[in-house]
Design a protein around this motif. Structure first.
Motif, PDB file in Angstrom:
ATOM      1  N   ASN A   8      12.111  69.322  37.291  1.00  0.00           N
ATOM      2  CA  ASN A   8      12.515  70.730  37.314  1.00  0.00           C
ATOM      3  C   ASN A   8      12.317  71.402  38.672  1.00  0.00           C
ATOM      4  OD1 ASN A   8      13.070  70.600  34.499  1.00  0.00           O
ATOM      5  ND2 ASN A   8      10.871  70.877  34.080  1.00  0.00           N
ATOM      6  N   PRO A   9      12.920  70.852  39.712  1.00  0.00           N
ATOM      7  CA  PRO A   9      12.773  71.484  41.027  1.00  0.00           C
ATOM      8  C   PRO A   9      13.495  72.824  41.065  1.00  0.00           C
ATOM      9  CG  PRO A   9      14.469  69.804  41.113  1.00  0.00           C
ATOM     10  CD  PRO A   9      13.849  69.713  39.751  1.00  0.00           C
ATOM     11  N   ALA A  10      12.987  73.742  41.905  1.00  0.00           N
ATOM     12  CA  ALA A  10      13.635  75.048  42.045  1.00  0.00           C
ATOM     13  C   ALA A  10      15.003  74.909  42.689  1.00  0.00           C
ATOM     14  CB  ALA A  10      12.749  75.983  42.857  1.00  0.00           C
ATOM     15  N   PHE A  11      15.174  73.866  43.515  1.00  0.00           N
ATOM     16  CA  PHE A  11      16.462  73.595  44.148  1.00  0.00           C
ATOM     17  C   PHE A  11      16.425  72.194  44.735  1.00  0.00           C
ATOM     18  CE2 PHE A  11      13.778  75.958  47.152  1.00  0.00           C
ATOM     19  CZ  PHE A  11      13.704  75.071  48.213  1.00  0.00           C
ATOM     20  N   SER A  12      17.600  71.674  45.052  1.00  0.00           N
ATOM     21  CA  SER A  12      17.732  70.415  45.783  1.00  0.00           C
ATOM     22  C   SER A  12      18.347  70.705  47.134  1.00  0.00           C
ATOM     23  CB  SER A  12      18.625  69.433  45.010  1.00  0.00           C
ATOM     24  OG  SER A  12      18.076  69.121  43.750  1.00  0.00           O
ATOM     25  N   LEU A  13      18.030  69.865  48.112  1.00  0.00           N
ATOM     26  CA  LEU A  13      18.504  70.073  49.479  1.00  0.00           C
ATOM     27  C   LEU A  13      19.409  68.935  49.929  1.00  0.00           C
ATOM     28  CD1 LEU A  13      15.390  71.371  51.473  1.00  0.00           C
ATOM     29  CD2 LEU A  13      17.558  72.571  51.148  1.00  0.00           C
ATOM     30  N   VAL A  14      20.500  69.312  50.594  1.00  0.00           N
ATOM     31  CA  VAL A  14      21.353  68.366  51.308  1.00  0.00           C
ATOM     32  C   VAL A  14      21.307  68.793  52.767  1.00  0.00           C
ATOM     33  CG1 VAL A  14      23.654  67.366  51.538  1.00  0.00           C
ATOM     34  CG2 VAL A  14      22.837  68.152  49.287  1.00  0.00           C
ATOM     35  N   VAL A  15      20.790  67.934  53.643  1.00  0.00           N
ATOM     36  CA  VAL A  15      20.545  68.310  55.031  1.00  0.00           C
ATOM     37  C   VAL A  15      21.444  67.511  55.963  1.00  0.00           C
ATOM     38  CG1 VAL A  15      18.823  68.544  56.848  1.00  0.00           C
ATOM     39  CG2 VAL A  15      18.146  68.823  54.461  1.00  0.00           C
ATOM     40  N   PHE A  16      22.177  68.226  56.816  1.00  0.00           N
ATOM     41  CA  PHE A  16      23.002  67.609  57.853  1.00  0.00           C
ATOM     42  C   PHE A  16      22.322  67.866  59.193  1.00  0.00           C
ATOM     43  CE2 PHE A  16      25.843  68.630  54.392  1.00  0.00           C
ATOM     44  CZ  PHE A  16      26.716  67.549  54.323  1.00  0.00           C
ATOM     45  N   SER A  17      21.899  66.778  59.838  1.00  0.00           N
ATOM     46  CA  SER A  17      21.197  66.959  61.102  1.00  0.00           C
ATOM     47  C   SER A  17      21.194  65.647  61.872  1.00  0.00           C
ATOM     48  CB  SER A  17      19.762  67.452  60.833  1.00  0.00           C
ATOM     49  OG  SER A  17      19.162  67.940  62.010  1.00  0.00           O
ATOM     50  N   ASP A  18      20.289  65.553  62.845  1.00  0.00           N
ATOM     51  CA  ASP A  18      20.121  64.321  63.604  1.00  0.00           C
ATOM     52  C   ASP A  18      19.629  63.200  62.691  1.00  0.00           C
ATOM     53  OD1 ASP A  18      17.895  66.197  63.498  1.00  0.00           O
ATOM     54  OD2 ASP A  18      16.742  64.608  64.464  1.00  0.00           O
ATOM     55  N   ASP A  19      19.741  61.958  63.146  1.00  0.00           N
ATOM     56  CA  ASP A  19      19.317  60.820  62.338  1.00  0.00           C
ATOM     57  C   ASP A  19      17.823  60.920  62.026  1.00  0.00           C
ATOM     58  OD1 ASP A  19      21.886  60.023  62.683  1.00  0.00           O
ATOM     59  OD2 ASP A  19      21.420  58.089  63.612  1.00  0.00           O
ATOM     60  N   TRP A  20      17.489  60.741  60.752  1.00  0.00           N
ATOM     61  CA  TRP A  20      16.099  60.841  60.330  1.00  0.00           C
ATOM     62  C   TRP A  20      15.254  59.782  61.052  1.00  0.00           C
ATOM     63  CZ3 TRP A  20      13.317  64.255  57.533  1.00  0.00           C
ATOM     64  CH2 TRP A  20      12.036  63.863  57.142  1.00  0.00           C
ATOM     65  N   GLY A  21      14.169  60.220  61.663  1.00  0.00           N
ATOM     66  CA  GLY A  21      13.259  59.307  62.330  1.00  0.00           C
ATOM     67  C   GLY A  21      13.644  58.937  63.742  1.00  0.00           C
ATOM     68  N   ARG A  22      14.827  59.373  64.203  1.00  0.00           N
ATOM     69  CA  ARG A  22      15.268  58.987  65.557  1.00  0.00           C
ATOM     70  C   ARG A  22      14.468  59.728  66.618  1.00  0.00           C
ATOM     71  NH1 ARG A  22      20.196  60.328  68.874  1.00  0.00           N
ATOM     72  NH2 ARG A  22      20.610  58.484  70.151  1.00  0.00           N
ATOM     73  N   HIS A  23      14.220  60.999  66.418  1.00  0.00           N
ATOM     74  CA  HIS A  23      13.331  61.761  67.287  1.00  0.00           C
ATOM     75  C   HIS A  23      12.820  62.960  66.498  1.00  0.00           C
ATOM     76  CE1 HIS A  23      16.272  64.996  67.970  1.00  0.00           C
ATOM     77  NE2 HIS A  23      17.172  64.045  68.077  1.00  0.00           N
ATOM     78  N   PRO A  24      11.678  63.535  66.868  1.00  0.00           N
ATOM     79  CA  PRO A  24      11.027  64.573  66.056  1.00  0.00           C
ATOM     80  C   PRO A  24      11.654  65.948  66.238  1.00  0.00           C
ATOM     81  CG  PRO A  24       9.718  64.131  67.994  1.00  0.00           C
ATOM     82  CD  PRO A  24      10.868  63.164  68.048  1.00  0.00           C
ATOM     83  N   SER A  25      12.763  66.203  65.587  1.00  0.00           N
ATOM     84  CA  SER A  25      13.432  67.498  65.694  1.00  0.00           C
ATOM     85  C   SER A  25      12.706  68.539  64.842  1.00  0.00           C
ATOM     86  CB  SER A  25      14.876  67.380  65.213  1.00  0.00           C
ATOM     87  OG  SER A  25      14.905  67.074  63.826  1.00  0.00           O
ATOM     88  N   SER A  26      12.999  69.799  65.120  1.00  0.00           N
ATOM     89  CA  SER A  26      12.395  70.876  64.334  1.00  0.00           C
ATOM     90  C   SER A  26      12.788  70.772  62.869  1.00  0.00           C
ATOM     91  CB  SER A  26      12.797  72.231  64.901  1.00  0.00           C
ATOM     92  OG  SER A  26      14.207  72.395  64.879  1.00  0.00           O
ATOM     93  N   CYS A  27      14.025  70.378  62.610  1.00  0.00           N
ATOM     94  CA  CYS A  27      14.473  70.251  61.221  1.00  0.00           C
ATOM     95  C   CYS A  27      13.671  69.190  60.482  1.00  0.00           C
ATOM     96  CB  CYS A  27      15.966  69.923  61.198  1.00  0.00           C
ATOM     97  SG  CYS A  27      16.725  70.095  59.564  1.00  0.00           S
ATOM     98  N   GLN A  28      13.384  68.077  61.137  1.00  0.00           N
ATOM     99  CA  GLN A  28      12.588  67.042  60.495  1.00  0.00           C
ATOM    100  C   GLN A  28      11.156  67.511  60.252  1.00  0.00           C
ATOM    101  OE1 GLN A  28      13.027  62.989  61.859  1.00  0.00           O
ATOM    102  NE2 GLN A  28      15.049  63.397  62.699  1.00  0.00           N
ATOM    103  N   HIS A  29      10.582  68.219  61.212  1.00  0.00           N
ATOM    104  CA  HIS A  29       9.238  68.769  61.007  1.00  0.00           C
ATOM    105  C   HIS A  29       9.208  69.653  59.762  1.00  0.00           C
ATOM    106  CE1 HIS A  29       6.984  67.382  64.476  1.00  0.00           C
ATOM    107  NE2 HIS A  29       7.934  67.769  65.305  1.00  0.00           N
ATOM    108  N   LEU A  30      10.211  70.509  59.601  1.00  0.00           N
ATOM    109  CA  LEU A  30      10.251  71.425  58.460  1.00  0.00           C
ATOM    110  C   LEU A  30      10.474  70.698  57.147  1.00  0.00           C
ATOM    111  CD1 LEU A  30      12.382  74.251  60.085  1.00  0.00           C
ATOM    112  CD2 LEU A  30      10.005  74.463  59.364  1.00  0.00           C
ATOM    113  N   ILE A  31      11.472  69.818  57.117  1.00  0.00           N
ATOM    114  CA  ILE A  31      11.843  69.172  55.864  1.00  0.00           C
ATOM    115  C   ILE A  31      10.750  68.239  55.369  1.00  0.00           C
ATOM    116  CG2 ILE A  31      13.533  67.648  54.754  1.00  0.00           C
ATOM    117  CD1 ILE A  31      14.458  70.545  55.292  1.00  0.00           C
ATOM    118  N   ARG A  32       9.949  67.675  56.261  1.00  0.00           N
ATOM    119  CA  ARG A  32       8.824  66.847  55.815  1.00  0.00           C
ATOM    120  C   ARG A  32       7.905  67.628  54.882  1.00  0.00           C
ATOM    121  NH1 ARG A  32       8.193  61.983  58.329  1.00  0.00           N
ATOM    122  NH2 ARG A  32       9.298  61.700  60.320  1.00  0.00           N
TER     123      ARG A  32
END
Length: 411
Positions: A8-32
């Motif tokens: 029962n999650p409040a929402f699900s996320l679909v994220v379009f960004s840089d390749d996961w794990g390729r470099h530490p982007s701000s989006c990856q920091h947040l989504i972790r």
């Protein structure tokens, strides 16, 4: 480890960004910070850089071909207990200038992503850091869209500015919520008639405090031990943003020491490769950077004057300020809020002079005291702000909404 099913999650996320794990982007920091609590489908995209006949394009092409033909649903991890997003690496056409190119990509992405997205719990929120998916808004079966604006990509030299500008304008017009990583980016969005939630970058303060006083231990950084000291260190992408004149002046001021550029090298000035007592290590694991900071005498950001740099909010700024090392940076708006905690230079000559001074004096006590407030700028706090925005957006939709009622397909 694969992300468990979240009840029962409040929402699900679909994220379009840089390749996961390729470099530490701000989006990856947040989504972790969302993993394990919300279902996350992370879409590795092809990027926005136009293909060229060069080594960077060839290397990136090989990376994408591996992702397409040796697909993995979850990233490798040394710690298998850590939750991870579900990853999809869709095949894409590497061009965006023409309407034909964009139609082809839209069809390719919808065909590959729609089944994955429809399997997620409702409501579904798409979040993108890249404008090239603007044509998916209203077609991908999600309930809402968020544009997380992290850079002024239309000004990047290796990208086709008019195309990126057009796609970003279209995205800004269509999305439900806009989040901006810096004040300059928020101002750009306001000029287009939309308000953005300001979400500055954060930092893992404890990580940098715990490790920055230890010498470099990573094998990839072992070369630092043998370099002539003092060490003046930069980390990040060694690309067009790095000013060769500033690096050259700094290298002269640091002699007989060494200027060390840590990070992937692409699209940088050829002069950087010819400078004496300047060493490039190439890319290293993110976890190694605090040890690199520990080995450094001064940390630098020798960026050139360019509109994209002026508009940017450098991710590494708070990382630098979380260490106990002197920091010298170029004069851009994002740095001025921390003028009491570092040194700001307006020219290559002043930059080099400030570096030389800090090599002699170390970190002044006043700057050390000013940095105490960095501890409040955590990624946990930033993620909490984003979570509230997403939860408010999700509350507009019912959890039992029929998938058939959502837009989908290609038109």
């Amino acid at each position: 480890m694969p992300e468990p099913n979240v009840p029962n999650p409040a929402f699900s996320l679909v994220v379009f960004s840089d390749d996961w794990g390729r470099h530490p982007s701000s989006c990856q920091h947040l989504i972790r910070r969302f993993l394990g609590r919300y279902p996350v489908l992370w879409v590795n995209t092809i990027g926005m850089r136009e293909p060229r006949l060069d080594r960077v394009t060839f290397r990136r092409g090989i990376e994408k071909l591996r992702g397409w033909f040796f697909a993995r649903r979850h990233p490798p991890s040394d710690d298998r207990s850590e939750p991870a997003p579900e990853i999809v690496d869709p095949r894409m056409w590497p061009f965006f200038r023409r309407a034909f190119d964009r139609r082809m990509n839209r069809r390719l992405l919808l065909r590959q992503l729609t089944p994955r997205v429809e399997s997620l719990a409702s409501p579904r929120i798409a979040l993108t850091t890249i404008p090239i998916v603007a044509d998916l808004v209203g077609r991908l079966p999600v309930d809402a869209w968020v544009y997380y604006c992290v850079d002024n990509f239309s000004e990047w030299p290796e990208m086709h500015g008019p195309t990126i500008e057009m796609l970003e304008r279209r995205l800004i017009e269509r999305v439900d919520v806009i989040v901006a990583a810096g004040e300059r980016l928020a101002e750009r969005i306001a000029k287009r008639g939309r308000n953005a939630v300001l979400l500055p970058h954060g930092v893992d303060y404890a990580m940098w405090q715990a490790a920055s006083t230890r010498p470099a231990e990573d094998p990839l950084l072992s070369c630092l031990k043998d370099l002539p000291r003092p060490l003046v260190v930069f980390w990040g992408s060694v690309n067009w943003q790095v000013d060769d004149e500033t690096v050259a002046a700094t290298a002269r001021a640091a002699a007989p020491g060494t200027v060390v550029l840590i990070g992937p090298v692409s699209d940088c000035s050829p002069k950087l490769r010819q400078l004496e007592n300047v060493v490039s290590t190439g890319a290293v694991p993110y976890e190694s950077l605090p040890q690199a900071a520990g080995a450094a005498d001064v940390l630098i950001m020798p960026y050139r004057r360019h509109q994209a740099v002026v508009d940017a909010a450098p991710l590494k700024l708070l990382e630098y300020l979380s260490t106990d090392k002197p920091v010298v940076v170029c004069d851009v708006p994002a740095h001025r809020a921390w003028a009491d905690a570092l040194d700001i230079a307006e020219s290559p000559e002043q930059f080099a002079s400030l570096v030389k001074t800090r090599l002699e004096t170390g970190l002044p006590s006043a700057q050390r005291e000013a940095r105490r407030r960095v501890a409040d700028e955590s990624w946990d706090n930033r993620a909490a702000v984003l979570e509230r925005e997403l939860a408010a957006l999700a509350s507009r939709f019912t959890l039992n909404a029929s998938p058939d009622a959502r837009p989908g397909g290609d038109s």
